[in-house]
Design a protein around this motif. Structure first.
Motif, short mmCIF file in Angstrom:
data_model
loop_
_atom_site.label_atom_id
_atom_site.label_comp_id
_atom_site.label_asym_id
_atom_site.label_seq_id
_atom_site.Cartn_x
_atom_site.Cartn_y
_atom_site.Cartn_z
N ASN A 1 3.58 3.71 5.31
CA ASN A 1 3.09 2.40 4.89
C ASN A 1 2.63 2.41 3.44
OD1 ASN A 1 3.63 1.49 7.46
ND2 ASN A 1 1.53 1.78 8.19
N HIS B 1 5.69 2.56 1.17
CA HIS B 1 6.36 1.26 1.13
C HIS B 1 5.60 0.28 0.23
CE1 HIS B 1 9.07 1.54 4.96
NE2 HIS B 1 9.14 2.61 4.20
N SER B 2 4.26 0.27 0.35
CA SER B 2 3.55 -0.69 -0.50
C SER B 2 3.62 -0.28 -1.97
CB SER B 2 2.12 -0.93 -0.02
OG SER B 2 1.41 0.25 0.06
#
Length: 192
Positions: free
Chosen positions: A109, A112-113
């Motif tokens: 996560n 991805h950010s």
């Protein structure tokens, strides 16, 4: 902490000016960011403590100097990462390829950010699948699939490399590839 790296650079008389690049290094606590950077600076890994805020190291290579701003990876610090992205020319993302499923999902996560962050999304990424020397380590192929890098990072410049503290040659090679991407990006900026 960065004193050793700097001293080694300053005392040898004026070498030809190497380009300097400002990079940000991110990843969860325990992924091995500090140890890898210390090893690249030829510092003793025994003295490594987990980074709580951020630290800056000048990492010298043959053809460039990387000023690496390493951000602590703890839960309470990660929400502030983006405050430190300004001015970065590239990103090093370190993940523990032997970590638990939960940590791996958190790392995914965060990556991805970062890949989608407005200040980082056009920059070269070096993604290091660290701790390859541990029995539980996932292969680079497994990491690539789990992190969904192909669809997410399509059209972006990124390198995914296995690494461990035992294999400094491979680590230096990964950084050489990143420096090549940084140089390409530099030339493009000149042409525009």
């Amino acid at each position: 902490v960065g004193g050793e790296c700097f001293r080694a650079l300053c005392c040898k008389g004026p070498p030809p000016a190497r380009p300097e690049y400002d990079l940000v290094c991110i990843g969860l606590t325990g992924s091995g960011k500090t140890s890898l950077l210390s090893k690249l600076c030829s510092e003793s890994p025994d003295s490594v403590v987990s980074t709580t805020g951020f630290s800056i190291k000048a990492v010298p290579f043959q053809n460039a100097i990387l000023n690496v701003k390493e951000l602590g990876g703890a839960d309470n610090i990660r929400k502030y990462w983006s405050r430190y992205y300004q001015g970065s020319q590239g990103v090093i993302f370190v993940l523990d390829s032997a970590s638990s499923e939960d940590d791996l999902e958190t790392a995914r996560n965060e990556l991805h950010s970062a890949l989608q962050h407005p200040q980082l999304c056009t920059l070269p990424f070096l993604i290091l699948a660290n701790h390859q020397d541990k029995p539980a380590a996932r292969s680079v192929q497994e990491v690539k699939k789990y992190f969904e890098l192909e669809p997410l990072a399509r059209g972006k410049r990124w390198i995914l490399q296995p690494c461990s503290l035992d294999d400094m040659e491979a680590l230096k090679d990964s950084f050489s590839q990143l420096i090549n991407l940084l140089e390409e990006k530099d030339h493009e900026a000149v042409r525009m």
